[in-house]
Write a protein that holds these residues in place. Structure first.
Motif, PDB file in Angstrom:
ATOM      1  N   SER A   5       2.089 -12.194   9.916  1.00 37.66           N
ATOM      2  CA  SER A   5       0.702 -11.877  10.273  1.00 37.66           C
ATOM      3  C   SER A   5      -0.338 -12.751   9.582  1.00 37.66           C
ATOM      4  O   SER A   5      -1.530 -12.495   9.715  1.00 37.66           O
ATOM      5  CB  SER A   5       0.413 -10.409   9.927  1.00 37.66           C
ATOM      6  OG  SER A   5       1.288  -9.550  10.618  1.00 37.66           O
ATOM      7  N   GLN A  32      -3.382 -10.133  13.954  1.00 36.54           N
ATOM      8  CA  GLN A  32      -3.257  -9.332  12.732  1.00 36.54           C
ATOM      9  C   GLN A  32      -3.426  -7.835  12.980  1.00 36.54           C
ATOM     10  O   GLN A  32      -3.443  -7.044  12.040  1.00 36.54           O
ATOM     11  CB  GLN A  32      -4.226  -9.814  11.643  1.00 36.54           C
ATOM     12  CG  GLN A  32      -4.022 -11.267  11.262  1.00 36.54           C
ATOM     13  CD  GLN A  32      -4.874 -11.705  10.106  1.00 36.54           C
ATOM     14  OE1 GLN A  32      -6.040 -11.340   9.991  1.00 36.54           O
ATOM     15  NE2 GLN A  32      -4.298 -12.525   9.234  1.00 36.54           N
ATOM     16  N   GLU A  33      -3.494  -7.435  14.237  1.00 35.01           N
ATOM     17  CA  GLU A  33      -3.664  -6.010  14.568  1.00 35.01           C
ATOM     18  C   GLU A  33      -2.466  -5.177  14.145  1.00 35.01           C
ATOM     19  O   GLU A  33      -2.625  -4.031  13.724  1.00 35.01           O
ATOM     20  CB  GLU A  33      -3.900  -5.840  16.074  1.00 35.01           C
ATOM     21  CG  GLU A  33      -5.249  -6.315  16.534  1.00 35.01           C
ATOM     22  CD  GLU A  33      -5.431  -6.211  18.044  1.00 35.01           C
ATOM     23  OE1 GLU A  33      -4.685  -5.451  18.691  1.00 35.01           O
ATOM     24  OE2 GLU A  33      -6.324  -6.895  18.563  1.00 35.01           O
ATOM     25  N   ALA A  41       0.299  -4.986   3.335  1.00 30.84           N
ATOM     26  CA  ALA A  41      -0.555  -5.637   2.350  1.00 30.84           C
ATOM     27  C   ALA A  41       0.014  -6.942   1.828  1.00 30.84           C
ATOM     28  O   ALA A  41      -0.739  -7.811   1.395  1.00 30.84           O
ATOM     29  CB  ALA A  41      -0.792  -4.694   1.167  1.00 30.84           C
ATOM     30  N   LYS A  94      -2.430  -4.559  10.402  1.00 29.07           N
ATOM     31  CA  LYS A  94      -3.434  -3.534  10.087  1.00 29.07           C
ATOM     32  C   LYS A  94      -2.946  -2.151  10.505  1.00 29.07           C
ATOM     33  O   LYS A  94      -3.141  -1.173   9.781  1.00 29.07           O
ATOM     34  CB  LYS A  94      -4.764  -3.875  10.758  1.00 29.07           C
ATOM     35  CG  LYS A  94      -5.435  -5.079  10.124  1.00 29.07           C
ATOM     36  CD  LYS A  94      -6.688  -5.502  10.870  1.00 29.07           C
ATOM     37  CE  LYS A  94      -7.266  -6.754  10.225  1.00 29.07           C
ATOM     38  NZ  LYS A  94      -8.344  -7.346  11.020  1.00 29.07           N
ATOM     39  N   ASP A 114      -0.708  -0.944   7.977  1.00 33.49           N
ATOM     40  CA  ASP A 114      -1.331  -0.990   6.658  1.00 33.49           C
ATOM     41  C   ASP A 114      -0.518  -1.875   5.708  1.00 33.49           C
ATOM     42  O   ASP A 114      -0.348  -1.568   4.535  1.00 33.49           O
ATOM     43  CB  ASP A 114      -1.512   0.420   6.079  1.00 33.49           C
ATOM     44  CG  ASP A 114      -2.568   0.469   4.985  1.00 33.49           C
ATOM     45  OD1 ASP A 114      -3.362  -0.489   4.861  1.00 33.49           O
ATOM     46  OD2 ASP A 114      -2.583   1.455   4.231  1.00 33.49           O
ATOM     47  N   ASN A 137       0.836  -1.196   0.000  1.00 32.44           N
ATOM     48  CA  ASN A 137       0.000   0.000   0.000  1.00 32.44           C
ATOM     49  C   ASN A 137       0.871   1.247   0.000  1.00 32.44           C
ATOM     50  O   ASN A 137       1.982   1.242   0.520  1.00 32.44           O
ATOM     51  CB  ASN A 137      -0.909   0.013   1.237  1.00 32.44           C
ATOM     52  CG  ASN A 137      -1.970  -1.068   1.174  1.00 32.44           C
ATOM     53  OD1 ASN A 137      -2.473  -1.401   0.112  1.00 32.44           O
ATOM     54  ND2 ASN A 137      -2.304  -1.634   2.321  1.00 32.44           N
ATOM     55  N   TRP A 172      -5.483 -12.760   5.363  1.00 35.31           N
ATOM     56  CA  TRP A 172      -6.332 -12.209   6.439  1.00 35.31           C
ATOM     57  C   TRP A 172      -7.335 -13.232   6.943  1.00 35.31           C
ATOM     58  O   TRP A 172      -7.829 -14.067   6.182  1.00 35.31           O
ATOM     59  CB  TRP A 172      -7.069 -10.972   5.942  1.00 35.31           C
ATOM     60  CG  TRP A 172      -6.151  -9.883   5.476  1.00 35.31           C
ATOM     61  CD1 TRP A 172      -5.912  -9.506   4.177  1.00 35.31           C
ATOM     62  CD2 TRP A 172      -5.337  -9.041   6.284  1.00 35.31           C
ATOM     63  NE1 TRP A 172      -4.999  -8.490   4.160  1.00 35.31           N
ATOM     64  CE2 TRP A 172      -4.621  -8.182   5.428  1.00 35.31           C
ATOM     65  CE3 TRP A 172      -5.120  -8.944   7.660  1.00 35.31           C
ATOM     66  CZ2 TRP A 172      -3.724  -7.223   5.883  1.00 35.31           C
ATOM     67  CZ3 TRP A 172      -4.232  -7.994   8.120  1.00 35.31           C
ATOM     68  CH2 TRP A 172      -3.544  -7.143   7.263  1.00 35.31           C
TER      69      TRP A 172
END
Length: 185
Positions: A78, A111-112, A120, A115, A118, A7, A183
């Protein structure tokens, strides 16, 4: 394998903090514990991605070389380990030993952290300055599995060399490309 670019993230972002299990030592590790005097490299990687496998050796070379120059390093995994059991913490520990990771290999099971950054794809590279502000987010280099280019870490190395030589890091940064982060649903 889903080809996914990293990203676009605004430079200057403050590194999100974390406290994650290091699968190598079985200890919780914080961002502050991996922070380097000159800068900090956070890498989102995993065991099974062919893009990460392609650059693993170069990642280890860079970490070994630049840690001595004042940079901190951490790898974060992640992916959803229920769907991708080859990325589970036990396998992460084996993978880190096999590839001689000299940096913490952290498990982001919720997975926090992915996130918060950001993130990807794997691999996804972030370089923060001594104040933990983002100065580089992009590819390791132009090599990809099957494109005939040997990994040399040029892009990430140039960014770290700029820091070492008190030069601004180039604002021209190519996104990393790899497998999408797996995810949870």
């Amino acid at each position: 394998m889903s080809l996914t670019p990293s990203n676009i993230i605004e430079l200057g972002m403050k590194a999100p903090g974390f406290k994650l299990m290091d699968t190598i030592t079985d200890h919780l590790i914080t961002l502050e514990e991996v922070q380097g005097e000159k800068g900090t490299v956070i890498m989102f990687i995993c065991n099974h991605c062919p893009f990460v496998k392609h650059v693993n050796e170069e990642i280890v070379h860079i970490a070994n070389e630049y840690r001595q120059l004042g940079f901190g390093f951490a790898g974060i995994m992640s992916n959803d380990v229920n769907k991708y059991p080859q990325d589970n913490p036990e396998m992460m520990k084996e993978h880190a030993a096999k590839h001689q990771y000299s940096f913490p290999y952290l498990f982001d099971g919720s997975q926090e952290i992915a996130k918060a950054y950001d993130a990807a794809c794997t691999p996804d590279f972030y370089l923060f300055d001594s104040e933990l502000k983002l100065i580089y987010h992009g590819q390791l280099d132009d090599s990809r599995p099957g494109n005939g280019i040997h990994p040399n870490g040029r892009d990430l190395r140039e960014a770290m060399d700029s820091v070492l030589n008190n030069r601004p890091v180039s604002k021209i940064q190519k996104p990393s490309i790899g497998c999408n982060i797996k995810w949870k649903e």
